[in-house]
Scaffold this active site. Structure first.
Site, PDB file in Angstrom:
ATOM      1  N   HIS A  72       0.865  -1.192   0.000  1.00  0.00           N
ATOM      2  CA  HIS A  72       0.000   0.000   0.000  1.00  0.00           C
ATOM      3  C   HIS A  72       0.902   1.243   0.000  1.00  0.00           C
ATOM      4  O   HIS A  72       0.811   2.070   0.903  1.00  0.00           O
ATOM      5  CB  HIS A  72      -0.893   0.079   1.252  1.00  0.00           C
ATOM      6  N   TYR A 115      -2.513  -8.454   9.835  1.00  0.00           N
ATOM      7  CA  TYR A 115      -3.331  -8.114   8.662  1.00  0.00           C
ATOM      8  C   TYR A 115      -4.724  -7.694   9.130  1.00  0.00           C
ATOM      9  O   TYR A 115      -5.268  -6.679   8.686  1.00  0.00           O
ATOM     10  CB  TYR A 115      -3.418  -9.347   7.762  1.00  0.00           C
ATOM     11  N   HIS A 154      -3.596 -13.537  -0.534  1.00  0.00           N
ATOM     12  CA  HIS A 154      -2.226 -13.312  -0.058  1.00  0.00           C
ATOM     13  C   HIS A 154      -1.864 -14.443   0.912  1.00  0.00           C
ATOM     14  O   HIS A 154      -2.692 -14.826   1.748  1.00  0.00           O
ATOM     15  CB  HIS A 154      -2.090 -12.006   0.727  1.00  0.00           C
ATOM     16  N   GLU A 191      -8.463  -3.996  -6.303  1.00  0.00           N
ATOM     17  CA  GLU A 191      -7.253  -3.297  -5.869  1.00  0.00           C
ATOM     18  C   GLU A 191      -6.067  -3.790  -6.720  1.00  0.00           C
ATOM     19  O   GLU A 191      -6.001  -4.962  -7.102  1.00  0.00           O
ATOM     20  CB  GLU A 191      -7.016  -3.531  -4.363  1.00  0.00           C
ATOM     21  N   HIS A 205     -11.812  -8.637  -6.501  1.00  0.00           N
ATOM     22  CA  HIS A 205     -11.466  -7.365  -5.867  1.00  0.00           C
ATOM     23  C   HIS A 205     -10.559  -6.603  -6.827  1.00  0.00           C
ATOM     24  O   HIS A 205      -9.659  -7.185  -7.420  1.00  0.00           O
ATOM     25  CB  HIS A 205     -10.737  -7.684  -4.554  1.00  0.00           C
ATOM     26  N   ASP A 265      -8.941 -10.958   0.026  1.00  0.00           N
ATOM     27  CA  ASP A 265      -8.053 -10.490   1.103  1.00  0.00           C
ATOM     28  C   ASP A 265      -8.388 -11.127   2.457  1.00  0.00           C
ATOM     29  O   ASP A 265      -7.505 -11.278   3.312  1.00  0.00           O
ATOM     30  CB  ASP A 265      -8.143  -8.968   1.241  1.00  0.00           C
ATOM     31  N   ASP A 295      -3.101  -4.795  -6.420  1.00  0.00           N
ATOM     32  CA  ASP A 295      -2.284  -5.976  -6.133  1.00  0.00           C
ATOM     33  C   ASP A 295      -2.897  -7.247  -6.726  1.00  0.00           C
ATOM     34  O   ASP A 295      -2.198  -8.244  -6.901  1.00  0.00           O
ATOM     35  CB  ASP A 295      -2.020  -6.138  -4.625  1.00  0.00           C
ATOM     36  N   HIS A 336     -12.377  -5.867   2.033  1.00  0.00           N
ATOM     37  CA  HIS A 336     -12.341  -4.597   2.728  1.00  0.00           C
ATOM     38  C   HIS A 336     -12.630  -3.396   1.830  1.00  0.00           C
ATOM     39  O   HIS A 336     -12.482  -2.244   2.281  1.00  0.00           O
ATOM     40  CB  HIS A 336     -10.957  -4.407   3.387  1.00  0.00           C
TER      41      HIS A 336
END
Ligand code: FEO
Length: 397
Positions: free
Chosen positions: A23, A193, A226, A81, A79, A165, A83, A146
């Site tokens: 991040h 996390y 992850h 995001e 998701h 996540d 990554d 999230h």
């Protein structure tokens, strides 16, 4: 390189051993991380997630080398995001028109990030994607776990939950499974996390987990995006999440401080000693906010029932490292924790009041009136610190 998880499900992601900040600079990853992508092969083939953009070429080349790039029928983007979506532009350049399954918010995020009009297929909770050969994906929206776009998917026929996540950890591991890594390291990364990313959404975590458990689906594995796959006793991490989401605390307190000429450090150590004297069974830790890793520090706050925060008065305010921790705690919205403020001063002495305002604003109940001492604490000052620590520990119930 693809790695088999079952006969019909393979891992196709990237283990990033070098990653130390995530991040941007916001999250420390002492043990690296991984971006997990999964290939599910029935009569049709689905690819679930991609990887972060620095590894996009490697990812697409690996799929081509394994002879599967051209046989992918569906891409599932749980998701948006970067990554997880970072290799989508390269993948979709190689496979234009490939249907992308995601939530309505996923479309917004992906369009906002990549400005591409891909072949989006919007799904909602309960929608299914039949892959043939007894395999089907069922989608479950999980907004704010999230991000607003997040969803999970469940693979019937193999009983695997792809949780994105949720249940993830920043832990590089080539052997993929939870029973192949050091358990202490694994759970430390998992709680870190949760503490740093999921704390603000704890009420939603509880509700979503209970909704999914109520479906009584068999779960043989949980595959997050992850870290390791939960293969051995997969519901153990689900039970841990339910515990963490329930305003988690251990019998622990943490003293967080910064110091200029050690006066506030001496106060911190005296307060910690006072707490230990009053509650010998309680774990008490002292962390210098300017020296400790902020994500590790937040994890200790997450585990604690009380936090004493100290700063000397500096420019009629507080030191920036302490201000940053207070802001981090405010954003995470911890519940049912107690706090207290302390600090040394030479002339004006505003720091304690400012820390109390910060703690109250972050939702902490003040458990003792703040303690401020001028200059270096002498014997009587240190005695006040011990008494302050004892009082704080005595008010923890
Ligand atoms: Fe791993 Fe929210 O991205």
């Amino acid at each position: 390189m693809l790695k088999a998880i079952t006969e019909r499900v393979s891992w196709a992601g990237k283990v990033d051993w070098e990653l130390r900040r995530f991040h941007g600079e916001e999250y420390s990853t002492h043990h690296g991380s991984s971006y997990n992508s999964y290939l599910v092969r029935g009569e049709k083939t689905a690819l679930i997630e991609t990887v972060w953009s620095p590894f996009a070429s490697e990812f697409v080349e690996n799929l081509a080398r394994a002879g599967v790039l051209d046989s992918i029928d569906f891409l599932v983007a749980n998701h948006a995001e970067p990554d997880h979506s970072g290799a989508m532009p390269e993948l979709l350049r190689a496979r234009p028109g490939l249907p992308v399954y995601c939530t309505a918010n996923g479309v917004k995020s992906l369009k906002g990030t990549y400005h591409q009009d891909w072949n989006f297929q919007v799904v909602k909770t309960g929608d299914t994607l039949d892959l043939g050969a007894g395999l089907a994906l069922t989608f479950v929206e999980a907004p704010m776990l999230h991000w607003p776009d997040t969803m999970f998917c469940y693979l019937s026929g193999e009983n695997i939950l792809f949780s994105n996540d949720a249940f993830g950890q920043h832990l590089a591991c080539e052997t993929l499974f939870n029973d192949t890594v050091d358990e202490c390291e694994l759970f430390q990364e998992a709680i870190k996390y949760y503490a740093n990313i999921l704390t603000p959404f704890s009420r939603l975590v509880t509700k979503k987990i209970n909704d999914v458990l109520a479906l009584k689906l068999p779960v043989s594995m949980i595959c997050p995006s992850h870290g390791v796959i939960w293969r051995k006793d997969p519901l153990r991490i689900v039970e841990a999440y339910l515990k963490w989401a329930d305003d988690y605390q251990e019998d622990q307190a943490v003293v967080v401080y910064d110091t200029m000429w050690n006066a506030t450090r001496h106060m911190a150590e005296g307060i910690a000693q006072g707490m230990r004297d009053a509650r010998p069974s309680m774990t008490v830790k002292c962390l210098n906010a300017a020296k400790a890793d902020v994500n590790d520090l937040i994890t200790e706050v997450f585990k604690s029932k009380a936090v004493a925060v100290g700063s000397p008065t500096f420019n009629r305010g507080i030191l920036r490292s302490v201000a940053a921790v207070l802001e981090e705690m405010r954003g995470l919205g911890f519940k049912k924790k107690k706090g207290a403020a302390f600090g040394s001063y030479g002339w004006s002495g505003e720091s304690v009041k400012m820390i109390e305002e910060g703690l109250s604003g972050a939702g902490f109940e003040l458990a003792a009136p703040g303690l401020k001492l001028s200059w270096q604490p002498d014997g009587s000052g240190l005695e006040q610190c011990l008494a302050f620590g004892r009082e704080l520990a005595g008010n923890l119930g």
